[in-house]
Design a protein around this motif. Structure first.
Motif, PDB file in Angstrom:
ATOM      1  N   GLU A 185      10.194  -1.499 -23.899  1.00 35.27           N
ATOM      2  CA  GLU A 185      10.759  -2.450 -22.938  1.00 35.27           C
ATOM      3  C   GLU A 185      11.220  -1.741 -21.672  1.00 35.27           C
ATOM      4  N   VAL A 186      11.817  -0.563 -21.824  1.00 36.37           N
ATOM      5  CA  VAL A 186      12.242   0.203 -20.655  1.00 36.37           C
ATOM      6  C   VAL A 186      11.034   0.566 -19.797  1.00 36.37           C
ATOM      7  N   ASP A 187       9.985   1.064 -20.410  1.00 34.55           N
ATOM      8  CA  ASP A 187       8.786   1.444 -19.647  1.00 34.55           C
ATOM      9  C   ASP A 187       8.162   0.239 -18.952  1.00 34.55           C
ATOM     10  N   ARG A 188       8.130  -0.900 -19.652  1.00 31.91           N
ATOM     11  CA  ARG A 188       7.569  -2.123 -19.049  1.00 31.91           C
ATOM     12  C   ARG A 188       8.358  -2.530 -17.815  1.00 31.91           C
ATOM     13  N   ALA A 208      19.327   4.869 -28.111  1.00 32.34           N
ATOM     14  CA  ALA A 208      18.177   4.200 -28.751  1.00 32.34           C
ATOM     15  C   ALA A 208      16.844   4.594 -28.134  1.00 32.34           C
ATOM     16  N   ALA A 209      16.842   5.675 -27.358  1.00 34.38           N
ATOM     17  CA  ALA A 209      15.633   6.049 -26.617  1.00 34.38           C
ATOM     18  C   ALA A 209      14.433   6.315 -27.514  1.00 34.38           C
ATOM     19  N   SER A 210      14.670   6.744 -28.756  1.00 34.49           N
ATOM     20  CA  SER A 210      13.562   7.059 -29.655  1.00 34.49           C
ATOM     21  C   SER A 210      12.986   5.834 -30.355  1.00 34.49           C
ATOM     22  N   LEU A 252      17.088   6.946 -15.675  1.00 33.90           N
ATOM     23  CA  LEU A 252      16.397   7.515 -16.829  1.00 33.90           C
ATOM     24  C   LEU A 252      15.382   8.575 -16.398  1.00 33.90           C
ATOM     25  N   ASP A 253      14.800   8.400 -15.216  1.00 32.99           N
ATOM     26  CA  ASP A 253      13.892   9.402 -14.627  1.00 32.99           C
ATOM     27  C   ASP A 253      13.596   8.965 -13.191  1.00 32.99           C
ATOM     28  N   ALA A 274      24.604   4.156 -22.012  1.00 36.26           N
ATOM     29  CA  ALA A 274      24.854   4.896 -23.250  1.00 36.26           C
ATOM     30  C   ALA A 274      24.006   4.345 -24.392  1.00 36.26           C
ATOM     31  N   ALA A 275      23.898   3.016 -24.460  1.00 35.40           N
ATOM     32  CA  ALA A 275      23.115   2.401 -25.529  1.00 35.40           C
ATOM     33  C   ALA A 275      21.633   2.728 -25.394  1.00 35.40           C
TER      34      ALA A 275
END
Length: 389
Positions: A301-304, A292-294, A337-338, A287-288
């Motif tokens: 950090e998520v992509d890394r 904060a996805a934007s 997330l994907d 949820a967090a």
């Protein structure tokens, strides 16, 4: 006893265990279904079911009213009184549950910890919790034993925790400590290995013979392997420590931990830090991240972490050629997330024939996966020899 007597006894023991395993894993079954599944005759099935009922392991229920053709056959189900205590000690909490022989959670308590807990204190905590439950929620239960899912290296033959680095346990005789405190049989295993068994028997990997499972928890990343439908433990029981592999990182800018291992780079703690949180369970973390996805720092950090995770999974695909990869804990959160793009990244880095039919699946048992796996470990002896009850 004669050789023939031993043979007859071993066959009967195997048949009892086989029937108990069917109703344990598949749910309530009619006597007719058990006859068909085992190839045994009806009178033998009746005798075996009566024996298991005498042990208090199964009960017979009224026939399913929807099955109206032919003579009704009673339903055989595991007895609801039969449970195991499952324990998952982590750096931030000790979770204790009573898991039924039908793999349902009867009751669960989470004991938050501000400081790292010692093996001795865990043993005392588990004993107190069992005493409390015996005076209340489990007053009528038959507790068969205790199963531990530990985030570390566990020696399979004696339950010695060789190294649980995040808990700072080294050569901890956890099995003996808990047996002394509770008076119950105790089985200790690696948390991710037990989670693999749970997901293979009851979750996302059910019916899949070649599986890699990775679990992301507060203590890091562990894993398990299923080959030809069987868990792979390794010579000492230490197989599946994917988190300790050296990560393949394509660009220097993606590295955060100098000389670090995979779990130093792909980390729940790093996600919590960029979100400004001190703790969160998997649902709260998901949820967090969505909220904060934007934010550039969070998205970066998520992509890394997803890039490094994809490379690690591709390496596992090349070595083991699984049909599916099951991700649990915060790794499932990252994948969800994907999932399709993560799978595409894995396939792009794997040998094409190894990755062409690969599926990436979230763990279905969610936060219960380690507890159900620990319960399964505690049930192992009774499933192989029901008379041991």
């Amino acid at each position: 006893m004669s050789e023939q007597g031993r043979t007859i006894e071993s066959v009967r023991r195997a048949n009892l265990g086989g029937i108990l395993a069917i109703v344990h894993r598949e749910g309530p079954q009619s006597r007719a279904a058990l006859t068909e599944a085992t190839g045994l005759n009806r009178s033998t099935i009746a005798d075996l079911v009566n024996t298991l009922a005498g042990y208090g392991l199964v009960e017979e229920r009224a026939p399913d009213p929807s099955h109206r053709v032919g003579r009704p056959s009673p339903m055989v189900a595991v007895h609801p009184r039969v449970v195991a205590i499952a324990v998952n000690p982590e750096v931030d909490a000790v979770e204790i549950a009573a898991v039924g022989l039908d793999h349902g959670i009867r009751v669960v308590e989470r004991h938050p910890q501000d400081d790292l807990i010692s093996p001795e204190d865990v043993a005392r905590l588990v004993a107190r919790q069992i005493d409390d439950w015996r005076a209340g929620d489990l007053a009528d239960a038959c507790i068969l034993g205790v199963g531990f899912a530990v985030p570390g290296l566990v020696r399979s033959d004696d339950g010695l925790v060789r190294d649980a680095p995040h808990l700072r346990w080294t050569d901890a005789p956890l099995r003996d400590l808990v047996t002394a405190a509770t008076g119950l049989p105790v089985v200790v295993g690696n948390d991710a290995t037990l989670g693999t068994v749970a997901e293979h028997l009851f979750g996302a990997a059910r019916g899949i013979d070649h599986v890699v499972y990775l679990n992301g928890g507060a203590s890091g990343i562990g894993g398990g392997i299923i080959v030809n439908g069987m868990p792979v433990a390794g010579a000492g029981g230490y197989a599946g420590e994917f988190g300790q592999n050296r990560p393949g990182i394509a660009t220097l800018a993606d590295r955060r931990a100098r000389d670090g291992v995979f779990e130093d780079e792909v980390s729940r703690a790093r996600l919590l830090s960029v979100l400004g949180l001190t703790r969160a369970d998997d649902r709260e973390l998901a949820a967090a991240l969505a909220d904060a996805a934007s934010q550039p720092s969070v998205a970066g950090e998520v992509d890394r972490q997803r890039r490094i995770l994809a490379t690690a999974l591709a390496n596992a695909v090349n070595v083991l050629n699984p049909s599916a990869i099951v991700l649990g804990g915060f790794l499932s959160v990252l994948a969800d997330l994907d999932t399709e793009s993560l799978a595409a990244e894995v396939r792009a880095q794997a040998m094409p024939p190894c990755g062409e039919d690969l599926r990436i699946l979230p763990a279905e048992l969610a936060e219960q996966r380690l507890l159900i796996g620990a319960g399964e470990a505690a049930f192992a002896e009774i499933l192989s020899n029901p008379a041991a009850v």
